[in-house]
Design a protein around this motif. Structure first.
Motif, PDB file in Angstrom:
ATOM      1  N   THR A  97      45.152  27.161  21.022  1.00 14.46           N
ATOM      2  CA  THR A  97      45.605  28.525  21.354  1.00 14.46           C
ATOM      3  C   THR A  97      47.099  28.668  21.153  1.00 14.46           C
ATOM      4  OG1 THR A  97      43.817  28.711  22.990  1.00 14.46           O
ATOM      5  CG2 THR A  97      45.648  30.262  23.167  1.00 14.46           C
ATOM      6  N   ILE A  98      47.854  27.667  21.576  1.00 10.84           N
ATOM      7  CA  ILE A  98      49.304  27.715  21.383  1.00 10.84           C
ATOM      8  C   ILE A  98      49.652  27.738  19.898  1.00 10.84           C
ATOM      9  CG2 ILE A  98      51.442  26.422  21.717  1.00 10.84           C
ATOM     10  CD1 ILE A  98      50.326  25.458  24.378  1.00 10.84           C
ATOM     11  N   LEU A 104      50.844  33.369  14.858  1.00 10.82           N
ATOM     12  CA  LEU A 104      50.840  34.835  14.911  1.00 10.82           C
ATOM     13  C   LEU A 104      52.262  35.384  15.025  1.00 10.82           C
ATOM     14  CD1 LEU A 104      49.302  37.520  15.212  1.00 10.82           C
ATOM     15  CD2 LEU A 104      49.258  37.098  17.669  1.00 10.82           C
ATOM     16  N   LEU A 105      53.053  34.815  15.912  1.00 13.72           N
ATOM     17  CA  LEU A 105      54.436  35.272  16.072  1.00 13.72           C
ATOM     18  C   LEU A 105      55.246  35.051  14.797  1.00 13.72           C
ATOM     19  CD1 LEU A 105      55.188  33.983  19.693  1.00 13.72           C
ATOM     20  CD2 LEU A 105      54.644  36.313  18.981  1.00 13.72           C
ATOM     21  N   PHE A 132      41.677  38.116  17.487  1.00 15.37           N
ATOM     22  CA  PHE A 132      41.818  36.732  17.948  1.00 15.37           C
ATOM     23  C   PHE A 132      40.577  35.956  17.515  1.00 15.37           C
ATOM     24  CE2 PHE A 132      41.198  33.291  20.994  1.00 15.37           C
ATOM     25  CZ  PHE A 132      42.456  32.704  21.003  1.00 15.37           C
ATOM     26  N   PRO A 133      40.747  34.745  16.996  1.00 13.43           N
ATOM     27  CA  PRO A 133      42.033  34.068  16.745  1.00 13.43           C
ATOM     28  C   PRO A 133      42.655  34.524  15.432  1.00 13.43           C
ATOM     29  CG  PRO A 133      40.229  32.606  16.237  1.00 13.43           C
ATOM     30  CD  PRO A 133      39.602  33.858  16.780  1.00 13.43           C
ATOM     31  N   PHE A 134      43.937  34.273  15.289  1.00 15.07           N
ATOM     32  CA  PHE A 134      44.655  34.692  14.097  1.00 15.07           C
ATOM     33  C   PHE A 134      44.450  33.731  12.937  1.00 15.07           C
ATOM     34  CE2 PHE A 134      48.655  34.139  11.661  1.00 15.07           C
ATOM     35  CZ  PHE A 134      48.621  35.334  10.957  1.00 15.07           C
ATOM     36  N   THR A 136      41.856  32.052  11.969  1.00 15.55           N
ATOM     37  CA  THR A 136      40.624  32.310  11.215  1.00 15.55           C
ATOM     38  C   THR A 136      40.778  33.535  10.319  1.00 15.55           C
ATOM     39  OG1 THR A 136      39.759  33.575  13.091  1.00 15.55           O
ATOM     40  CG2 THR A 136      39.202  31.232  12.993  1.00 15.55           C
ATOM     41  N   GLN A 137      41.491  34.546  10.773  1.00 19.09           N
ATOM     42  CA  GLN A 137      41.764  35.705   9.917  1.00 19.09           C
ATOM     43  C   GLN A 137      42.639  35.309   8.731  1.00 19.09           C
ATOM     44  OE1 GLN A 137      42.735  39.458  12.093  1.00 19.09           O
ATOM     45  NE2 GLN A 137      42.756  38.157  13.915  1.00 19.09           N
ATOM     46  N   LEU A 138      43.617  34.468   9.015  1.00 13.17           N
ATOM     47  CA  LEU A 138      44.498  34.018   7.946  1.00 13.17           C
ATOM     48  C   LEU A 138      43.744  33.194   6.921  1.00 13.17           C
ATOM     49  CD1 LEU A 138      47.486  34.150   7.151  1.00 13.17           C
ATOM     50  CD2 LEU A 138      47.817  31.983   8.335  1.00 13.17           C
ATOM     51  N   ALA A 139      42.819  32.359   7.384  1.00 18.83           N
ATOM     52  CA  ALA A 139      42.027  31.557   6.456  1.00 18.83           C
ATOM     53  C   ALA A 139      41.129  32.437   5.595  1.00 18.83           C
ATOM     54  CB  ALA A 139      41.195  30.535   7.228  1.00 18.83           C
ATOM     55  N   ALA A 140      40.607  33.517   6.182  1.00 15.80           N
ATOM     56  CA  ALA A 140      39.765  34.448   5.426  1.00 15.80           C
ATOM     57  C   ALA A 140      40.581  35.448   4.618  1.00 15.80           C
ATOM     58  CB  ALA A 140      38.834  35.187   6.381  1.00 15.80           C
ATOM     59  N   GLN A 141      41.924  35.416   4.755  1.00 17.88           N
ATOM     60  CA  GLN A 141      42.827  36.337   4.062  1.00 17.88           C
ATOM     61  C   GLN A 141      42.471  37.791   4.334  1.00 17.88           C
ATOM     62  OE1 GLN A 141      43.280  35.424  -0.071  1.00 17.88           O
ATOM     63  NE2 GLN A 141      44.100  33.379   0.293  1.00 17.88           N
ATOM     64  N   ARG A 142      42.254  38.065   5.605  1.00 23.64           N
ATOM     65  CA  ARG A 142      41.920  39.424   6.026  1.00 23.64           C
ATOM     66  C   ARG A 142      42.340  39.597   7.484  1.00 23.64           C
ATOM     67  NH1 ARG A 142      38.459  43.432   4.243  1.00 23.64           N
ATOM     68  NH2 ARG A 142      37.687  44.857   5.846  1.00 23.64           N
ATOM     69  N   LEU A 143      43.050  40.686   7.781  1.00 21.35           N
ATOM     70  CA  LEU A 143      43.506  40.982   9.136  1.00 21.35           C
ATOM     71  C   LEU A 143      42.687  42.123   9.714  1.00 21.35           C
ATOM     72  CD1 LEU A 143      47.383  40.809   8.663  1.00 21.35           C
ATOM     73  CD2 LEU A 143      45.830  38.989   9.406  1.00 21.35           C
ATOM     74  N   ASP A 144      42.329  41.975  10.985  1.00 25.40           N
ATOM     75  CA  ASP A 144      41.527  43.015  11.634  1.00 25.40           C
ATOM     76  C   ASP A 144      42.312  44.313  11.794  1.00 25.40           C
ATOM     77  OD1 ASP A 144      39.500  41.195  11.768  1.00 25.40           O
ATOM     78  OD2 ASP A 144      39.896  40.605  13.844  1.00 25.40           O
ATOM     79  N   SER A 145      43.512  44.227  12.333  1.00 26.96           N
ATOM     80  CA  SER A 145      44.321  45.434  12.564  1.00 26.96           C
ATOM     81  C   SER A 145      45.787  45.047  12.647  1.00 26.96           C
ATOM     82  CB  SER A 145      43.892  46.148  13.851  1.00 26.96           C
ATOM     83  OG  SER A 145      44.123  45.323  14.976  1.00 26.96           O
ATOM     84  N   VAL A 146      46.633  45.987  12.256  1.00 29.79           N
ATOM     85  CA  VAL A 146      48.083  45.806  12.319  1.00 29.79           C
ATOM     86  C   VAL A 146      48.694  47.126  12.773  1.00 29.79           C
ATOM     87  CG1 VAL A 146      50.202  45.333  11.038  1.00 29.79           C
ATOM     88  CG2 VAL A 146      48.126  44.059  10.512  1.00 29.79           C
ATOM     89  N   ARG A 147      49.651  47.042  13.689  1.00 28.84           N
ATOM     90  CA  ARG A 147      50.372  48.210  14.169  1.00 28.84           C
ATOM     91  C   ARG A 147      51.864  47.991  13.949  1.00 28.84           C
ATOM     92  NH1 ARG A 147      49.611  52.560  17.576  1.00 28.84           N
ATOM     93  NH2 ARG A 147      51.441  53.257  18.742  1.00 28.84           N
ATOM     94  N   VAL A 148      52.497  48.960  13.297  1.00 25.96           N
ATOM     95  CA  VAL A 148      53.910  48.869  12.963  1.00 25.96           C
ATOM     96  C   VAL A 148      54.646  50.031  13.616  1.00 25.96           C
ATOM     97  CG1 VAL A 148      55.616  48.809  11.106  1.00 25.96           C
ATOM     98  CG2 VAL A 148      53.376  47.755  10.770  1.00 25.96           C
TER      99      VAL A 148
END
Length: 414
Positions: A97-98, A104-105, A132-134, A136-148
């Motif tokens: 988790t850490i 992620l940061l 979550f977790p980040f 696994t998203q990075l490995a799949a090269q796809r992000l669930d959501s992003v807020r800017v």
């Protein structure tokens, strides 16, 4: 001779045998005690003689039963092992988790820096990656959501207080999780806020305050210094969308108040120019000298639409003068007379009305565009490197001007 005394009591001597005592009846409590005996006697008495059953029979030998004892020992020895396994699993989960949160940061910080460079922003945006977790998203090269969230976006004369955007289903581009080169945002929606507080600081210079004037308008109220006089200024601006990514304000309804004496509206239209306020017009009609000075100028009489014969008779007779000037229609017509040209041509009239010639001269030189430029503003959203980004609904609220933002096919990072 003394006669011996005879006693009625029997005298016992030692040579005479004593009578046998009469046996008394036995006590039932003594009999019960005799039967019961002393329980401690049986306990303390050692019976050395073996019983006939123990001498005659002998039990065969059999191995001891250790099954129950060994089961208890296995349970006692297995419990610490289970605790150790659980502790290791919990430690591993914490480490994973850490590591996930650290990655992620790091990704959020890199994305913020890249957006700042590509969009030429003065401040780094705040990027928040959801899910979550980040890793696994990075490995799949796809992000669930992003807020800017981008604060303080410069937009010509004003600064956009806040620009927020949210996107879902973002596809990452790159050779692997550690070598990402960009991202494709298929759909994005957000909001733009231009606060009145920033407009007051940047446009009003602490002298003019902006506020909402209906769902599509902005009102400006403040002070404007002209020829050494502080005039109250009022202006209304309509908010409209300028193209696909811009917002502009069209200023109209500009008005300068010279105390409660007159108002000045720049321009040459019917309602523009220098006009007496209803309060000052009422005061002038009650002062004979001032009203006679106005009626003594033929151009003003012609603009009032009063026949010359009626005016000449009123100037000779004060009763007729009061009847003429006391009529509601005359008061209304007097406030609609533009005094700019007439007052400049007759300086003595300005003095009688209490107007400063230098102020009126400065007002006539102050054109409508010059005043409107003090309150007009517009801005354009930054153009993305690729894709479509446009403004949609524009509204004016209590906090400021808001606009909805929609983007499609935005390619970032390449």
């Amino acid at each position: 001779m003394r006669t011996p005394h005879t006693s009625t009591h029997q005298t016992f001597r030692s040579d005479v045998p004593a009578p046998e005592p009469v046996p008394s009846a036995p006590s039932p409590y003594d009999e019960l005690a005799a039967l019961a005996g002393d329980p401690l006697d049986d306990f303390l008495t050692e019976d050395s003689a073996p019983s006939p059953r123990e001498d005659d029979t002998e039990q065969p030998w059999s191995p001891p039963d250790h099954r129950r004892r060994s089961r208890r020992r296995n349970r006692a020895t297995g419990l610490p092992t289970l605790v150790k396994v659980l502790a290791w699993m919990l430690t591993l989960a914490c480490l994973v988790t850490i590591a996930d949160r650290w990655a992620l940061l790091y990704a959020e910080r890199r994305a913020s820096e890249r957006l700042k460079d590509q969009l030429h922003l003065t401040a780094a945006p705040e990027v928040r990656i959801g899910g979550f977790p980040f890793l696994t998203q990075l490995a799949a090269q796809r992000l669930d959501s992003v807020r800017v969230t981008v604060p303080d976006v410069p937009a010509e004369r004003v600064t956009l207080t806040r620009v927020t955007a949210s996107a879902e289903g973002i596809r990452l581009h790159g050779d692997g999780p550690t070598e990402l080169s960009g991202a494709l945002v298929r759909q994005m929606h957000g909001h733009v806020l231009l606060s009145f507080a920033d407009m007051n600081r940047e446009l009003g210079a602490s002298e003019v305050a902006f506020s909402a004037h209906g769902p599509g308008g902005v009102r400006a109220r403040g002070a404007l210094r002209v020829a050494g006089h502080d005039l109250r200024v009022r202006a209304d601006a309509g908010i409209r969308r300028d193209g696909q990514r811009g917002i502009a304000a069209s200023v109209d309804g500009i008005r300068l108040d010279i105390g409660d004496l007159a108002t000045f509206r720049p321009g040459t239209g019917p309602g523009e120019g220098l006009h007496l306020t209803p309060a000052s017009a009422r005061r002038i009609t009650r002062e004979t000298a001032k009203i006679k000075a106005l009626l003594g100028i033929p151009e003003i009489v012609r603009r009032l639409g009063v026949p010359d014969g009626v005016v000449r008779a009123a100037l000779r007779d004060e009763d007729r003068l009061h009847r003429l000037t006391g009529a509601p229609r005359f008061l209304h017509d007097l406030t609609r007379v533009n005094l700019v040209d007439t007052a400049l041509a007759h300086p003595e009239l300005l003095k009688r009305l209490g107007l400063d010639l230098s102020l009126l001269t400065a007002l006539t030189k102050l054109t409508r565009p010059q005043i409107a430029d003090r309150f007009s503003f517009s801005f354009q959203l930054p153009k993305p490197p690729s894709g479509d980004l446009r403004l949609q609904r524009v509204t004016v609220g209590k906090e400021g001007i808001r606009a909805d933002v929609r983007g499609t096919g935005l390619l970032l990072g390449h």
